[in-house]
Design a protein around this motif. Structure first.
Motif, PDB file in Angstrom:
ATOM      1  N   GLU A  96       2.744   9.187 -17.586  1.00 23.08           N
ATOM      2  CA  GLU A  96       4.037   8.162 -17.444  1.00 23.08           C
ATOM      3  C   GLU A  96       4.806   8.127 -18.601  1.00 23.08           C
ATOM      4  O   GLU A  96       4.278   8.738 -19.634  1.00 23.08           O
ATOM      5  N   CYS A 104       4.186   1.780 -13.278  1.00 19.62           N
ATOM      6  CA  CYS A 104       5.301   0.977 -13.170  1.00 19.62           C
ATOM      7  C   CYS A 104       6.527   1.472 -13.336  1.00 19.62           C
ATOM      8  O   CYS A 104       7.664   1.023 -12.999  1.00 19.62           O
ATOM      9  N   ASN A 127       4.819   2.563  -6.086  1.00 25.30           N
ATOM     10  CA  ASN A 127       3.638   2.352  -7.001  1.00 25.30           C
ATOM     11  C   ASN A 127       3.329   0.806  -7.320  1.00 25.30           C
ATOM     12  O   ASN A 127       4.217   0.147  -7.585  1.00 25.30           O
ATOM     13  N   GLU A 128       2.254   0.357  -7.058  1.00 29.43           N
ATOM     14  CA  GLU A 128       1.758  -0.889  -7.427  1.00 29.43           C
ATOM     15  C   GLU A 128       2.833  -1.833  -6.846  1.00 29.43           C
ATOM     16  O   GLU A 128       3.162  -2.866  -7.463  1.00 29.43           O
ATOM     17  N   TYR A 156      -9.254   0.005 -12.885  1.00 32.69           N
ATOM     18  CA  TYR A 156      -9.202   0.183 -14.139  1.00 32.69           C
ATOM     19  C   TYR A 156     -10.750  -0.633 -14.676  1.00 32.69           C
ATOM     20  O   TYR A 156     -10.764  -1.918 -14.024  1.00 32.69           O
ATOM     21  N   GLU A 188      -4.709   6.223  -9.766  1.00 33.67           N
ATOM     22  CA  GLU A 188      -4.956   5.569 -11.330  1.00 33.67           C
ATOM     23  C   GLU A 188      -6.094   5.125 -11.694  1.00 33.67           C
ATOM     24  O   GLU A 188      -6.795   4.240 -10.713  1.00 33.67           O
ATOM     25  N   GLN A 202      -4.317   8.025 -18.900  1.00 32.21           N
ATOM     26  CA  GLN A 202      -3.245   8.894 -18.714  1.00 32.21           C
ATOM     27  C   GLN A 202      -3.268  10.370 -19.719  1.00 32.21           C
ATOM     28  O   GLN A 202      -4.080  10.014 -20.438  1.00 32.21           O
TER      29      GLN A 202
HETATM   30  O1  AHR Z   1      -1.327   3.234 -16.398  1.00 27.79           O
HETATM   31  C1  AHR Z   1      -0.694   2.147 -16.809  1.00 27.79           C
HETATM   32  C2  AHR Z   1       0.047   1.185 -15.739  1.00 27.79           C
HETATM   33  O2  AHR Z   1      -1.220   0.572 -14.960  1.00 27.79           O
HETATM   34  C3  AHR Z   1       0.705   1.663 -14.864  1.00 27.79           C
HETATM   35  O3  AHR Z   1       2.090   1.848 -15.098  1.00 27.79           O
HETATM   36  C4  AHR Z   1       0.465   0.978 -13.625  1.00 27.79           C
HETATM   37  O4  AHR Z   1       0.583   1.418 -12.358  1.00 27.79           O
HETATM   38  C5  AHR Z   1      -0.649   0.233 -13.737  1.00 27.79           C
HETATM   39  O5  AHR Z   1      -0.702  -1.161 -13.734  1.00 27.79           O
END
Ligand code: AHR
Length: 524
Positions: A55, A101, A202-203, A273, A327, A376
């Motif tokens: 990103e 994001c 995304n999200e 996450y 992710e 990432q």
């Molecule tokens: O990976 C960091 C952020 O985590 C990304 O931009 C978003 O999609 C997620 O909340």
């Protein structure tokens, strides 16, 4: 291709260094029984499960991949050679870009044409810094060509227009005469690129527009209509998936987008996450309570995945829609003294455990999981690579990806496991986690993760339907749970040859060190 010769030399040195602390901490051995059904493999482990995500965030793109053509850091058309070489060594199969994001406020037309004329923007999500748009569509697709991987582009549904999204796909993939294809040619690229993977937002339940699932589903239906297949190019459309265990999101999307005849999406992209420790959120300053806490949260991904698969199976029993886990990873506090918005974190043996067990879980669910992208690739969250100016180091997570390359496109072999628990305070977790596959040459690979930081584990394995003749392996471990690589000491956690496995009549035995990832290769 193996890591460079320099890395290899460090690997050999670490055999000696690792054996002493490993012996000191080894306590009473525990035993586990493993059956590998070598006669029952039918699903392929899609190599894209070993995918990555980059990103416009902190120093992932700028400084991580992109240094510019005038940099003294060796580069090819502005892209760092050392980073490309390292990622080629782990056979990076697919790279997701530009966010995250960032994707839902990115306007791709700002990132084409002469670099000095490109407009700037504020990266509002990540540190409020000025983005100069020097790394755009051409640079990303050049990067993918240098890496030899598939591009996966995430489009802007949150703040972009349908026309903008439609134009992007036309710009990249249309071969004939058209306004966008002509613009691409004017910018120096005659031939279209092949683009298979395209994310429609995304999200969008959060940073991508704070939408309700029904509203997103309607928006998705409109936007995806204009994501066209030009010529031979076929787009695999990926819808924004749920956060963690939000099964309502999955339910709504499956209900609204998966009709009886032709579903409007090819993939659904959950994010999860697994956080950090309980008392400490530091990537490297933590104790066993944090180790246990994080690994429990990491193992939870299987329950979450099963929950979404159950909903998907209801609407799509034929499994036409893939899970694209685009992710995932560990999320610690940033390193002291660094910009909080840049998400720059260190990476320890604990992160290697997170990677090893999560990848085993994805392998074991490869019937539905067709891609995953750890967050990432460089300098952000659970990175493969950290850079500091011209310096670069490979993290423990990188080495798990290196050791697991034989699983790419191999046939998953079902396994049955009975083993001890790793008990901590009043809680416990299964100590051992495993997946197995057979590659095209017939070799079997077994990846085993022993998360118990104190006890070695004796594994006795039966190979159903195969007669093993030779066994070899590699191990990733270290003396301390917090062990990590630094620019001063880049070889603290690296793979070493594993010699504690033996072929038996119909199987093998292996003695796994405490807190280790071991990958075995078995030849018949
Ligand atoms: O990976 C960091 C952020 O985590 C990304 O931009 C978003 O999609 C997620 O909340």
């Amino acid at each position: 291709m193996a890591p460079s010769r320099k890395t290899h030399a460090i690997v050999l040195a670490s055999v000696v260094l690792l054996s002493i602390p490993a012996l000191l901490v080894a306590a009473e051995g525990q035993t586990a029984q493993l059956t590998i059904k070598a006669d029952q493999g039918k699903e392929t482990i899609n190599r894209n499960i070993y995918g990555h995500f980059a990103e416009h965030l902190g120093h992932c793109i700028y400084g991580g991949f992109w240094v510019g053509e005038d940099s003294s850091i060796p580069n090819t058309r502005g892209i760092r050679n050392d980073v490309v070489e390292a990622l080629r060594a782990i056979k990076i199969p697919v790279l997701r870009w530009p966010g995250g994001c960032f994707a839902d406020e990115y306007h791709w037309k700002d990132g084409i044409g002469p670099r000095e004329q490109r407009p700037t923007m504020i990266n509002t999500h990540w540190g409020g810094v000025t983005e100069n748009n020097h790394f755009g569509t051409h640079e990303f697709l050049d990067l993918c060509e240098q890496l030899g991987c598939e591009p996966y582009i995430c489009g802007n549904l949150g703040s972009g227009t349908i026309e903008e999204m439609q134009d992007w796909v036309e710009y990249i993939t249309f071969d004939g005469k058209s306004p966008m294809a002509d613009l691409r040619r004017k910018n120096g690229r005659e031939q279209p690129w092949k683009l298979r993977y395209f994310g429609v937002g995304n999200e969008n339940w959060g940073c991508g527009g704070n939408m309700r699932p029904e509203y997103y589903a309607d928006q998705y239906r409109r936007y995806q209509t204009y994501v066209r297949n030009f010529g031979e190019n076929r787009i695999f459309k990926i819808a924004c998936g749920p956060s963690g265990a939000n099964y309502e999101w999955t339910e709504a999307l499956m209900r609204e987008l998966v009709g009886r005849r032709r579903p409007m999406m090819n993939g659904l992209a959950p994010h999860y996450y697994c956080g950090s420790g309980r008392r400490s959120r530091s990537a490297t300053q933590f104790t066993e309570v944090d180790w246990f806490w994080q690994l429990r949260n990491a193992l939870r991904i299987e329950e979450i995945l099963n929950g979404h698969i159950e909903v998907m199976d209801k609407y799509d029993p034929q499994k036409r829609i893939a899970v694209i886990f685009d992710e995932w990873g560990a999320w610690h506090d940033v390193e002291p003294g660094t910009n909080r918005g840049f998400l720059y974190q260190q990476n320890s043996l604990r992160d290697a455990m997170v990677a090893g067990l999560t990848l085993n879980i994805f392998n074991n669910h490869c019937e539905r999981v067709k891609m995953a992208n750890i967050a990432q690739t460089v300098n952000v969250l659970q990175a493969m690579i950290l850079t500091d100016g011209p310096k670069m180091l490979l993290t423990p997570t990188y080495y798990v990806y290196f050791l697991y390359t034989p699983h790419h496109d191999a046939t998953l072999l079902p396994t049955e496991l009975t083993g001890p628990d790793y008990a901590f305070e009043s809680d416990k977790l299964p100590a051992l986690n495993v997946s197995a596959s057979r590659d095209q040459s017939g070799k079997i690979h077994v990846s085993l993760v022993n998360i118990d930081p104190h006890n070695t584990l004796e594994v006795t394995s039966q190979l159903q339907g195969a007669t093993p003749k030779r066994i070899s392996g590699q191990v990733l471990t270290a003396g301390e749970i917090t062990a990590h690589n630094t620019f001063e000491k880049p070889g603290v956690v690296e793979p070493a040859p594993f010699r504690d496995a033996k072929v038996t009549d119909g199987g093998f035995t292996a003695t796994l060190p405490a807190k280790s990832v071991v990958v075995l290769e078995i030849e018949g």
